[in-house]
Design a protein around this motif. Structure first.
Motif, PDB file in Angstrom:
ATOM      1  N   ASP A   1     -16.786 -20.778 -27.464  1.00 46.77           N
ATOM      2  CA  ASP A   1     -17.209 -20.910 -26.082  1.00 46.77           C
ATOM      3  C   ASP A   1     -16.431 -22.057 -25.464  1.00 46.77           C
ATOM      4  O   ASP A   1     -16.262 -23.108 -26.087  1.00 46.77           O
TER       5      ASP A   1
ATOM      6  N   ILE B   1     -12.456 -30.187 -20.355  1.00 52.12           N
ATOM      7  CA  ILE B   1     -12.674 -28.950 -21.104  1.00 52.12           C
ATOM      8  C   ILE B   1     -13.619 -29.233 -22.259  1.00 52.12           C
ATOM      9  O   ILE B   1     -13.383 -30.140 -23.049  1.00 52.12           O
ATOM     10  N   GLU B   2     -14.677 -28.445 -22.349  1.00 52.21           N
ATOM     11  CA  GLU B   2     -15.630 -28.548 -23.451  1.00 52.21           C
ATOM     12  C   GLU B   2     -15.568 -27.246 -24.232  1.00 52.21           C
ATOM     13  O   GLU B   2     -15.651 -26.165 -23.665  1.00 52.21           O
ATOM     14  N   SER B   3     -15.395 -27.354 -25.542  1.00 51.47           N
ATOM     15  CA  SER B   3     -15.227 -26.181 -26.381  1.00 51.47           C
ATOM     16  C   SER B   3     -16.110 -26.289 -27.613  1.00 51.47           C
ATOM     17  O   SER B   3     -16.412 -27.381 -28.084  1.00 51.47           O
TER      18      SER B   3
ATOM     19  N   LYS C   1     -15.835 -24.226 -21.683  1.00 52.50           N
ATOM     20  CA  LYS C   1     -16.329 -24.480 -20.335  1.00 52.50           C
ATOM     21  C   LYS C   1     -15.597 -25.682 -19.753  1.00 52.50           C
ATOM     22  O   LYS C   1     -15.065 -26.505 -20.489  1.00 52.50           O
TER      23      LYS C   1
ATOM     24  N   ASN D   1     -16.453 -28.879 -17.369  1.00 53.71           N
ATOM     25  CA  ASN D   1     -17.594 -29.576 -16.778  1.00 53.71           C
ATOM     26  C   ASN D   1     -17.264 -30.053 -15.359  1.00 53.71           C
ATOM     27  O   ASN D   1     -16.148 -29.842 -14.866  1.00 53.71           O
TER      28      ASN D   1
END
Length: 68
Positions: A28, A37-39, A30, A32
């Protein structure tokens, strides 16, 4: 007046999940509100997967020169 496609043809958006490689199940990603980038996978895990699965034609000559 032009009506939207939904109104004109009755199209509905669905939240169908895309097909993914079995090794990437649960992946996943996203962005923020700060633009970061958050993974769910680390960068190292993603790079290792890409190195195994994606052929880079730019590196073709480099690989041949390393292994004479």
């Amino acid at each position: 007046m032009l009506r939207s496609l939904k109104a004109r043809y009755g199209f509905q958006r669905t939240a169908a999940k895309p097909k993914v490689n079995q090794e990437l199940e649960g992946f996943d990603i996203k962005i923020n509100s700060a633009g970061e980038i958050e993974s769910s996978y680390s960068i190292d895990q993603l790079n290792e997967f890409l190195n195994r699965k994606v052929y880079d034609k730019k590196l073709k000559n480099d690989v041949n020169s390393e292994n004479p």
